[in-house]
Design a protein around this motif. Structure first.
Motif, PDB file in Angstrom:
ATOM      1  N   VAL A 168      -5.097   6.141  18.491  1.00 58.02           N
ATOM      2  CA  VAL A 168      -5.040   6.583  17.257  1.00 58.02           C
ATOM      3  C   VAL A 168      -4.708   8.096  17.339  1.00 58.02           C
ATOM      4  O   VAL A 168      -5.195   8.932  18.104  1.00 58.02           O
ATOM      5  CB  VAL A 168      -5.966   6.517  16.315  1.00 58.02           C
ATOM      6  N   VAL A 169      -3.555   8.591  16.641  1.00 61.49           N
ATOM      7  CA  VAL A 169      -3.187  10.033  16.567  1.00 61.49           C
ATOM      8  C   VAL A 169      -3.465  10.601  15.246  1.00 61.49           C
ATOM      9  O   VAL A 169      -3.042   9.833  14.340  1.00 61.49           O
ATOM     10  CB  VAL A 169      -1.481   9.917  16.923  1.00 61.49           C
ATOM     11  N   ILE A 170      -4.122  11.476  15.025  1.00 62.00           N
ATOM     12  CA  ILE A 170      -4.365  12.116  13.783  1.00 62.00           C
ATOM     13  C   ILE A 170      -3.775  13.524  13.797  1.00 62.00           C
ATOM     14  O   ILE A 170      -4.205  14.378  14.672  1.00 62.00           O
ATOM     15  CB  ILE A 170      -5.787  12.322  13.453  1.00 62.00           C
ATOM     16  N   TRP A 171      -2.805  13.844  13.003  1.00 62.41           N
ATOM     17  CA  TRP A 171      -2.171  15.111  12.936  1.00 62.41           C
ATOM     18  C   TRP A 171      -2.524  15.937  11.886  1.00 62.41           C
ATOM     19  O   TRP A 171      -2.757  15.400  10.716  1.00 62.41           O
ATOM     20  CB  TRP A 171      -0.623  14.896  12.813  1.00 62.41           C
ATOM     21  N   PHE A 172      -2.815  17.167  12.081  1.00 60.23           N
ATOM     22  CA  PHE A 172      -3.284  18.192  11.055  1.00 60.23           C
ATOM     23  C   PHE A 172      -2.093  19.430  10.785  1.00 60.23           C
ATOM     24  O   PHE A 172      -1.413  19.658  11.848  1.00 60.23           O
ATOM     25  CB  PHE A 172      -4.463  18.947  11.439  1.00 60.23           C
TER      26      PHE A 172
ATOM     27  N   GLY B 201     -11.191  17.409  19.768  1.00 59.15           N
ATOM     28  CA  GLY B 201     -11.859  17.495  18.888  1.00 59.15           C
ATOM     29  C   GLY B 201     -13.498  17.251  18.857  1.00 59.15           C
ATOM     30  O   GLY B 201     -13.814  17.046  20.091  1.00 59.15           O
ATOM     31  N   PRO B 202     -14.200  16.801  17.795  1.00 59.42           N
ATOM     32  CA  PRO B 202     -15.626  16.494  17.968  1.00 59.42           C
ATOM     33  C   PRO B 202     -15.599  15.226  18.905  1.00 59.42           C
ATOM     34  O   PRO B 202     -14.977  14.105  18.605  1.00 59.42           O
ATOM     35  CB  PRO B 202     -15.909  16.240  16.580  1.00 59.42           C
ATOM     36  N   GLU B 203     -16.725  15.102  19.634  1.00 63.15           N
ATOM     37  CA  GLU B 203     -17.093  14.038  20.645  1.00 63.15           C
ATOM     38  C   GLU B 203     -16.111  13.476  21.166  1.00 63.15           C
ATOM     39  O   GLU B 203     -15.875  12.235  21.581  1.00 63.15           O
ATOM     40  CB  GLU B 203     -17.881  13.197  19.669  1.00 63.15           C
ATOM     41  N   GLY B 204     -14.927  14.271  21.568  1.00 58.30           N
ATOM     42  CA  GLY B 204     -13.959  13.645  22.255  1.00 58.30           C
ATOM     43  C   GLY B 204     -12.594  13.242  21.863  1.00 58.30           C
ATOM     44  O   GLY B 204     -11.656  12.674  22.521  1.00 58.30           O
ATOM     45  N   TYR B 205     -12.663  13.214  20.418  1.00 55.09           N
ATOM     46  CA  TYR B 205     -11.401  12.543  19.663  1.00 55.09           C
ATOM     47  C   TYR B 205     -10.288  13.505  19.844  1.00 55.09           C
ATOM     48  O   TYR B 205     -10.441  14.847  20.250  1.00 55.09           O
ATOM     49  CB  TYR B 205     -11.626  12.638  17.863  1.00 55.09           C
TER      50      TYR B 205
ATOM     51  N   ILE C  40       0.673  -1.141   0.014  1.00 56.69           N
ATOM     52  CA  ILE C  40      -0.034  -0.146  -0.140  1.00 56.69           C
ATOM     53  C   ILE C  40       0.930   1.393  -0.153  1.00 56.69           C
ATOM     54  O   ILE C  40       2.096   1.064   0.397  1.00 56.69           O
ATOM     55  CB  ILE C  40      -0.728  -0.094   1.194  1.00 56.69           C
ATOM     56  N   ASP C  41       0.299   2.328  -0.529  1.00 52.58           N
ATOM     57  CA  ASP C  41       1.016   3.570  -0.626  1.00 52.58           C
ATOM     58  C   ASP C  41       0.978   4.205   0.692  1.00 52.58           C
ATOM     59  O   ASP C  41       1.846   5.137   1.177  1.00 52.58           O
ATOM     60  CB  ASP C  41       0.606   4.378  -1.688  1.00 52.58           C
ATOM     61  N   GLY C  42      -0.119   4.308   1.548  1.00 53.88           N
ATOM     62  CA  GLY C  42      -0.445   4.993   2.753  1.00 53.88           C
ATOM     63  C   GLY C  42      -1.685   5.409   2.856  1.00 53.88           C
ATOM     64  O   GLY C  42      -2.559   5.261   1.852  1.00 53.88           O
ATOM     65  N   PRO C  43      -2.124   6.159   3.986  1.00 51.08           N
ATOM     66  CA  PRO C  43      -3.575   6.468   4.115  1.00 51.08           C
ATOM     67  C   PRO C  43      -3.983   7.533   2.981  1.00 51.08           C
ATOM     68  O   PRO C  43      -3.139   8.452   2.451  1.00 51.08           O
ATOM     69  CB  PRO C  43      -3.690   7.279   5.298  1.00 51.08           C
ATOM     70  N   ASP C  44      -5.284   7.378   2.413  1.00 43.90           N
ATOM     71  CA  ASP C  44      -5.589   8.122   1.251  1.00 43.90           C
ATOM     72  C   ASP C  44      -6.875   8.746   1.613  1.00 43.90           C
ATOM     73  O   ASP C  44      -7.677   9.476   0.929  1.00 43.90           O
ATOM     74  CB  ASP C  44      -5.536   7.795  -0.062  1.00 43.90           C
ATOM     75  N   PHE C  45      -7.541   8.431   2.812  1.00 41.49           N
ATOM     76  CA  PHE C  45      -8.630   8.984   3.294  1.00 41.49           C
ATOM     77  C   PHE C  45      -8.866   8.881   4.825  1.00 41.49           C
ATOM     78  O   PHE C  45      -8.540   7.561   5.495  1.00 41.49           O
ATOM     79  CB  PHE C  45     -10.023   8.393   2.495  1.00 41.49           C
ATOM     80  N   VAL C  46      -9.290   9.786   5.741  1.00 42.85           N
ATOM     81  CA  VAL C  46      -9.382   9.688   7.075  1.00 42.85           C
ATOM     82  C   VAL C  46     -10.887  10.263   7.658  1.00 42.85           C
ATOM     83  O   VAL C  46     -11.026  11.180   7.045  1.00 42.85           O
ATOM     84  CB  VAL C  46      -8.407  10.288   7.718  1.00 42.85           C
ATOM     85  N   ALA C  47     -11.509   9.224   8.142  1.00 45.96           N
ATOM     86  CA  ALA C  47     -12.762   9.842   8.728  1.00 45.96           C
ATOM     87  C   ALA C  47     -12.991   9.337  10.287  1.00 45.96           C
ATOM     88  O   ALA C  47     -12.566   8.107  10.738  1.00 45.96           O
ATOM     89  CB  ALA C  47     -13.983   9.206   8.029  1.00 45.96           C
ATOM     90  N   LEU C  48     -13.659  10.345  10.791  1.00 46.57           N
ATOM     91  CA  LEU C  48     -14.066   9.788  12.239  1.00 46.57           C
ATOM     92  C   LEU C  48     -15.429   9.646  12.226  1.00 46.57           C
ATOM     93  O   LEU C  48     -16.206  10.274  11.656  1.00 46.57           O
ATOM     94  CB  LEU C  48     -13.881  11.112  13.119  1.00 46.57           C
TER      95      LEU C  48
END
Length: 123
Positions: free
Chosen positions: A72-76, A112-116, A5-13
């Motif tokens: 899970v860690v999501i960086w922006f 973030g939203p709902e405690g994420y 795989i190349d890596g993530p190409d979509f992230v959803a909460l």
């Protein structure tokens, strides 16, 4: 040869209230909605990876989950992590980890939203 795989190409909460989560992302993070979203989600025009908030999948119940996405860690990426930190603080958003230096520039985590837990870096 094996397939990779190349890596993530979509992230959803997954969230209980898609409208409230989308409003949070728009008002506090400045995200803009993509031109098209499926009926159960709001997709944002984020680069390079699309990001969305979406309705819960069948069988998922977050009612008793204080911290969804634990582990899970999501960086922006942002142009100015310090300014975003100040904006979120002024808006009453809970800062979870203080501003610190990282290999990716200044960074901090917030609720973030709902405690994420979401992390912003850059600037």
């Amino acid at each position: 040869m094996s397939v990779t795989i190349d890596g993530p190409d979509f992230v959803a909460l997954q969230v209980r209230d898609v409208d409230a989560a989308a409003t949070f992302c728009e008002q506090h993070l400045g995200l803009r909605r993509a031109a098209v979203s499926p009926p159960h989600a709001v997709v944002f025009d984020t680069k390079p990876t699309p990001f969305a908030v979406r309705a819960l999948l069948p069988g998922i119940d977050l009612a008793d989950t204080a911290r969804p996405g634990l582990g899970v860690v999501i960086w922006f990426r942002t142009a100015d992590a310090h300014q975003l930190h100040d904006q979120l603080t002024a808006a009453g958003i809970k800062i979870l980890t203080p501003m610190a230096n990282s290999p990716f520039g200044p960074m901090f985590s917030f609720e973030g939203p709902e405690g994420y837990t979401l992390t912003a870096h850059g600037g």
